[in-house]
Design a protein around this motif. Structure first.
Motif, short mmCIF file in Angstrom:
data_model
loop_
_atom_site.label_atom_id
_atom_site.label_comp_id
_atom_site.label_asym_id
_atom_site.label_seq_id
_atom_site.Cartn_x
_atom_site.Cartn_y
_atom_site.Cartn_z
N ILE B 11 -28.65 3.45 17.20
CA ILE B 11 -29.33 4.73 17.42
C ILE B 11 -30.66 4.67 16.70
N LYS B 14 -31.51 1.60 14.91
CA LYS B 14 -30.66 1.15 13.80
C LYS B 14 -29.28 0.76 14.36
N ILE B 16 -25.54 0.32 14.54
CA ILE B 16 -24.41 0.97 13.85
C ILE B 16 -23.12 0.21 14.12
N ASN B 36 -16.92 6.60 4.91
CA ASN B 36 -17.96 7.42 5.54
C ASN B 36 -19.11 6.55 6.03
N GLY B 37 -19.58 6.86 7.18
CA GLY B 37 -20.75 6.16 7.70
C GLY B 37 -20.46 4.80 8.27
N SER B 38 -19.18 4.45 8.43
CA SER B 38 -18.88 3.10 8.91
C SER B 38 -19.02 3.00 10.44
N GLY B 39 -19.06 4.13 11.13
CA GLY B 39 -19.29 4.08 12.58
C GLY B 39 -18.15 4.62 13.42
N LYS B 40 -17.18 5.29 12.81
CA LYS B 40 -16.01 5.79 13.54
C LYS B 40 -16.41 6.83 14.59
N SER B 41 -17.22 7.81 14.16
CA SER B 41 -17.64 8.85 15.11
C SER B 41 -18.55 8.27 16.17
N THR B 42 -19.34 7.29 15.77
CA THR B 42 -20.21 6.64 16.74
C THR B 42 -19.38 6.03 17.87
N GLN B 85 -15.39 15.84 15.88
CA GLN B 85 -15.32 16.02 14.42
C GLN B 85 -15.96 17.36 14.05
N GLU B 171 -11.18 12.92 13.30
CA GLU B 171 -10.93 13.68 12.07
C GLU B 171 -10.45 15.10 12.36
N HIS B 203 -9.18 9.94 7.70
CA HIS B 203 -9.34 9.40 6.36
C HIS B 203 -8.03 9.41 5.59
N1 LIG Z 1 -28.24 10.68 15.39
C1 LIG Z 1 -28.29 9.77 14.40
N2 LIG Z 1 -29.48 9.39 13.90
C2 LIG Z 1 -29.54 8.48 12.89
N3 LIG Z 1 -28.48 7.92 12.33
C3 LIG Z 1 -27.28 8.27 12.79
C4 LIG Z 1 -27.11 9.21 13.85
N4 LIG Z 1 -25.80 9.36 14.09
C5 LIG Z 1 -25.16 8.55 13.21
N5 LIG Z 1 -26.04 7.91 12.45
C6 LIG Z 1 -25.73 6.95 11.36
O1 LIG Z 1 -24.78 6.07 11.82
C7 LIG Z 1 -23.88 5.72 10.79
C8 LIG Z 1 -22.46 5.90 11.28
O2 LIG Z 1 -22.19 7.28 11.46
P1 LIG Z 1 -20.78 7.83 11.96
O3 LIG Z 1 -20.92 9.28 12.15
O4 LIG Z 1 -20.34 7.03 13.11
O5 LIG Z 1 -19.85 7.52 10.70
P2 LIG Z 1 -18.33 7.89 10.48
O6 LIG Z 1 -17.62 6.60 10.27
O7 LIG Z 1 -17.83 8.76 11.53
O8 LIG Z 1 -18.41 8.67 9.09
P3 LIG Z 1 -17.56 9.94 8.55
O9 LIG Z 1 -16.32 9.38 7.99
O10 LIG Z 1 -18.44 10.48 7.46
O11 LIG Z 1 -17.36 10.88 9.65
C9 LIG Z 1 -24.23 6.59 9.61
O12 LIG Z 1 -24.98 5.82 8.70
C10 LIG Z 1 -25.07 7.67 10.19
O13 LIG Z 1 -26.00 8.16 9.28
#
Ligand SMILES: Nc1ncnc2c1ncn2[C@@H]1O[C@H](COP(=O)(O)OP(=O)(O)OP(=O)(O)O)[C@@H](O)[C@H]1O
Ligand SMILES: [Mg+2]
Lengths: 438, 245
Positions: B11, B14, B16, B36-42, B85, B171, B203
């Motif tokens: 995204i 960057k 992910i 957190n931030g590992s990419g699960k929601s992505t 989420q 989540e 989590h």
């Molecule tokens: N729209 C965006 N713009 C920039 N960076 C993004 C965007 N969406 C996600 N990211 C980045 O992508 C990375 C993964 O985010 P993601 O939401 O997938 O994490 P996650 O594993 O679901 O975390 P959490 O457990 O906190 O929900 C994070 O570093 C986040 O900051």
């Protein structure tokens, strides 16, 4: 500009030929002189900065004569099964044949304006031009110069009119550009209550110009609701000038819906000349193609303890443009004023544009005045949420657009008005959503 | 049912997701855990069709189709459901209208009759008890002013009505008290069948006491670094993620 003004001077001679004997003629001539001196505004003038009226000024409009309308076509402009009072204005003239149920409303006098002018009726002469004179624009002057017919509505003191009154304005185009100058005089007597609905339509094709003035007097403790739905064709120019004067403890609510027209300018001014007054100016507009929709409001808080509410919402697509200017004046005597103004615009395309200008002039210290303006695109998060549940993109756009307008629509007290607005929104959004169930 | 192969996504330039491989079969429950931030929601959002993410390489096949070719609404029609989420608030649109429109769109796409208001209400009454959602929330605007827990229950309620084939719960347990957690888990379990599958992002191991996973994956910095049975969740709970680095 010289030629443009001369055109109207010529029209004046031709149109009013033979009526110099009437008392009203002095008013017309005075207005024409003022128009001649002032001329059409340019975008250098603050009040017209965002609205270029050259295309209007440069079109040589002829004052329309009376026009005929078939009943069948007329029916398409009516609310379904409407048995309540109906007044039909065709090209600025009161059409008695098409109007119905308007003569025997208890406590209400409805008279075609032409009759008032011709017969020099004293009641209306007492009011004519008296309300608009503090809020003149070049277009209200032009209307005064050419005023000829319209609707005089007088609600007597303490009368509660049970049925809403529907005024249908139809503008029938011709080969040449045609203009009409309808004029309303609406007097709500002390303690009276009424609801007025005006709808605006085009018949056939052709460039038209409606330049309207409504003078509205709301007496002590009176309550008046005033709905307007503009649905003219894409060839229609439309300028409406509404001047309202409110007395103690009165309540006036205006809701202006603008869907049609090539260039629409709605001027509404309300003077709160008393205490304990409530005044509501709401509006909803939706423009597409190259439409220009301009709403100018002015609320004059002259005395103490008055509330005003303004909520305007706009939806623009394609290359449409909109202007919102909301002026609120709080005079030194107007302590305890509560004035709220909010206008929001939703842009559904990158080419659409809105210019907004709130103007607060406050000369009293113990008052509450708030205003807020937002311009935004569709909420993509929300659109994705809807799509992720299976709702196709265009329908998601429709639902969110509707939701944006909902606050204004939910406050409509008349089912027919609500249904009409629903239908127009669904039509403009170009799909099958049935908003009545939302 | 779902096959993800070497999926890379970014995204705003960057990266992910850095090479995800995942296979989910009918009837299975997969849990995805990770810091957190590992990419699960992505990953969850890419499955649902969110367009902001750019898939730079790899493939996703769902029921034999190229999932990446489909619009979000088409994916929903074919049975994909994402419990968000962060469920979105939509002022001015009532919950029932929204859900009926959604269900009818799904039904239409499957060649089924649309439900009228009365038929729909009957269905809703049955499903709403499943997640014990307060009935008054039906006529309120979608998620507007809902408490955190109400929003999550509303997601599961929507899932119950739409009956997806592949549900992805991002989540859904966060912010729920223990009773609500049990209710939500019961809702999920009662919708489980041998023909559908569930991906649970969480989590907390405690959710997995209720929704028992067949496989647990650990997502770390955009990669699945470990997969295992449900014991893996317990191990993560006690040891954290550091030992996986
Ligand atoms: N729209 C965006 N713009 C920039 N960076 C993004 C965007 N969406 C996600 N990211 C980045 O992508 C990375 C993964 O985010 P993601 O939401 O997938 O994490 P996650 O594993 O679901 O975390 P959490 O457990 O906190 O929900 C994070 O570093 C986040 O900051
Ligand atoms: Mg997440």
């Amino acid at each position: 500009m010289q030629n443009e003004i001369k055109h109207y001077l010529d029209q004046f001679e031709r149109f009013h030929n033979g009526s110099a004997g009437q008392a009203v003629h002095a008013l017309r001539k005075k207005a024409l002189r003022e128009f001649e001196q002032e001329g059409f505004p340019t975008t250098r003038q603050e009040e017209w900065r965002f609205t270029n009226i050259r295309p209007l000024a440069q079109t040589p409009f002829m004052v329309s004569g009376s026009a005929q309308l078939e009943q069948a076509e007329m029916d398409t402009f009516l609310f379904t099964d409407w048995q309540k009072p109906l007044i039909v204005m065709v090209n600025g003239r009161f059409d008695r044949a098409l109007s119905r149920n308007w003569q025997d409303i208890p406590g209400v006098d409805i008279i075609p304006l032409k009759q008032v002018l011709d017969e020099d009726k004293t009641l209306f002469n007492a009011y004519l031009t008296k309300i608009v004179q503090d809020h003149e624009t070049v277009f209200s002057r032009l209307n005064s110069a050419f005023m000829h017919d319209g609707v005089c509505l007088h609600i007597n003191n303490m009368v509660h009119v049970q049925e809403e009154i529907h005024i249908v304005h139809v503008m029938k185009g011709g080969e040449k550009p045609l203009a009409a100058y309808p004029r309303n005089l609406i007097i709500a007597g002390k303690g009276s209550e009424a609801c007025l609905i005006e709808t605006f339509h085009s018949s056939g094709t052709g460039v038209t110009f409606t330049d309207m003035v409504s003078e509205v007097f709301v007496g002590e403790n009176a309550r008046l609701k005033h709905y307007r739905i503009q649905n003219e064709s894409a060839e229609a120019f439309h300028v409406s000038n509404t001047a309202v004067s409110q007395k103690d403890n009165s309540n006036y609510k205006s809701v202006t819906f603008t869907f049609g027209g090539r260039l629409v300018r709605n001027n509404i001014s309300t003077a709160l000349n008393g205490q304990g007054i409530e005044s509501t100016l709401n509006g909803l507009y939706m423009g597409g193609d190259k439409q220009l929709i301009d709403n100018h409001t002015f609320i004059d808080h002259a005395r103490a303890h008055c509330d005003s509410h303004e909520l305007y919402r706009g939806i623009l697509r394609d290359n449409a443009r909109a202007v919102f200017s909301g002026k609120i004046l709080v005079r030194p005597d107007a302590q305890k004023t509560d004035a709220k103004q909010s206008n929001n615009c939703l842009l559904l395309s990158d080419e659409a544009r809105v210019d907004t200008k709130p103007q607060l002039e406050i000369y009293a210290d113990d008052v509450k005045c708030t205003h807020g303006a937002t311009v935004g695109q569709l909420d993509e998060e929300a659109a994705f949420y809807l799509r992720a549940r299976g709702i196709p993109r265009h329908k998601a756009t429709g639902i969110l657009t509707y939701a944006f307008a909902e606050e204004i629509i939910a406050a409509i007290e008349v089912a027919e008005v609500r249904d009409t607005v629903h239908a127009l929104l669904a039509d403009r959004l170009g799909h099958e959503i049935d908003f009545t169930e939302v | 049912m779902l096959q993800i192969k070497d999926l890379h996504a970014s995204i705003e330039g960057k990266e992910i997701l850095k090479g995800i491989d995942l296979e989910v079969k009918k009837g299975e429950v997969h849990a995805i855990m990770g810091p957190n931030g590992s990419g699960k929601s992505t990953l969850a959002n890419i499955l649902a069709g969110r367009e902001e993410y750019e898939v730079t390489s790899g493939s996703i096949s769902y029921l034999g189709e190229d999932l990446l070719e489909l619009d979000p609404e088409e994916r929903a029609h074919k049975g994909i459901f994402l419990a968000f989420q962060y469920p979105v608030e939509i002022p001015g649109v009532s919950n029932v209208y929204f859900l009926r429109t959604a269900l009818n769109e799904v039904r239409k796409s499957q060649g089924l009759e649309e439900l009228d208001a009365a038929q729909f209400l009957k269905l809703v009454r049955k499903k709403i008890d499943l997640v014990q959602l307060d009935k008054s929330l039906l006529n309120r605007a979608v998620n507007e002013g809902f408490s955190g827990g109400e929003k999550k229950r509303n997601e599961i309620f929507q899932m119950a009505v739409l009956e997806p084939k592949l549900a992805i719960l991002d989540e859904t347990d966060s912010g729920l008290d223990i009773d609500a957690l049990r209710i939500v888990a019961n809702g999920v379990n009662s919708l489980k069948s041998k023909d559908n599958a569930t991906i649970v992002v969480t989590h907390y191991q405690r959710l997995l006491d209720y929704i028992v996973p067949d496989v647990v994956h650990v997502l770390f910095k955009g990669k699945i670094v470990k997969s295992g049975g449900k014991e893996l969740a317990l191990e993560l709970e006690s040891k954290g993620y550091d030992w996986l680095k």
